[in-house]
Design an enzyme around this catalytic site. Sequence first.
Site, PDB file in Angstrom:
ATOM      1  CE  LYS A  68       1.003   6.446  -2.711  1.00  0.00           C
ATOM      2  NZ  LYS A  68      -0.433   6.709  -2.492  1.00  0.00           N
TER       3      LYS A  68
ATOM      4  CB  SER B 250      -5.133   2.904   4.880  1.00  0.00           C
ATOM      5  OG  SER B 250      -5.347   3.859   4.151  1.00  0.00           O
TER       6      SER B 250
HETATM    7  C1  PEP Z   1      -0.611   2.891  -2.399  1.00  0.00           C
HETATM    8  O1  PEP Z   1      -0.432   3.971  -2.954  1.00  0.00           O
HETATM    9  O2  PEP Z   1      -0.651   1.939  -3.370  1.00  0.00           O
HETATM   10  C2  PEP Z   1      -1.284   2.807  -1.321  1.00  0.00           C
HETATM   11  C3  PEP Z   1      -1.813   1.685  -0.812  1.00  0.00           C
HETATM   12  O3  PEP Z   1      -1.058   3.840  -0.223  1.00  0.00           O
HETATM   13  P1  PEP Z   1      -1.429   3.992   1.235  1.00  0.00           P
HETATM   14  O4  PEP Z   1      -0.820   2.755   1.847  1.00  0.00           O
HETATM   15  O5  PEP Z   1      -1.320   5.243   1.820  1.00  0.00           O
HETATM   16  O6  PEP Z   1      -3.107   3.779   1.513  1.00  0.00           O
END
Ligand code: PEP
Length: 247
Positions: free
Chosen positions: A11, A208
């Site tokens: 990100k 997550s």
């Molecule tokens: C994502 O941004 O695609 C994602 C799954 O984030 P996280 O693993 O932090 O939930």
Amino acid sequence: MRTSLVAANWKMHGTQAFARQLLADLDKGLASSNCSAQVLICPPFPYLSLVGEAVGGNLALGAQNLSEHASGAYTGEVSAEMLLDCGARYVIVGHSERRSLYGESSQLVAEKYAAAKQSGLIPILCVGESLEQREAGKTLDVVAEQLAAVTELALANPWQDAVIAYEPVWAIGTGKTATPEQAQDVHRFIREQLGEAGAVTQILYGGSVKANNAVELFAQPDIDGALVGGASLKAEEFVSICCAANE
Ligand code: PEP
């Protein structure tokens, strides 16, 4: 037989120094483990080339977004060709943050998907429902609509050389993970929707994913790996997730 793929979505985090350190730690961690999964790093645009210098073997480079246009007067946009120039092989399209924060419709996402495929990039198409949609029993309808936007473009072999990521919006960055059974049910549905290509298309789970839940998610027959946000910023944790994809 589908190989496992674990993709890191950094990100908009970090600095160049952070990216270098994380990459060095990942390199060390992956080299000293016996991970057989394909590993993909999707850094912010300015660090594509930096990460691109480190890829090779099981490690590949991806981007987090692209323009639906091939070139032209589109200030601030980045084309598929430019991503390829930087060494990217994959690109994420339709991440829920792009859909919700930047108003990307399923149709626009499908155009980006087509732009990626036409250039030879492998799109990772993110699909998934909000909590409200899940509670209203609309999960499969939402996912079907997001997939249908691609099929409506009538591309030749729309699902070939592509990856799907099922990412329930309520599980992204919240610490809440879909249960392995919830995820498996949607993954099976997605595979059915893909027709013949479904047998070979990698379908990743995202939301997550951590070292402590990866093994049971990856044990599901239709889960071929993960798209990882927060946990991909911690080298040790991310390497553990990658290695869980072996088991
Ligand atoms: C994502 O941004 O695609 C994602 C799954 O984030 P996280 O693993 O932090 O939930």
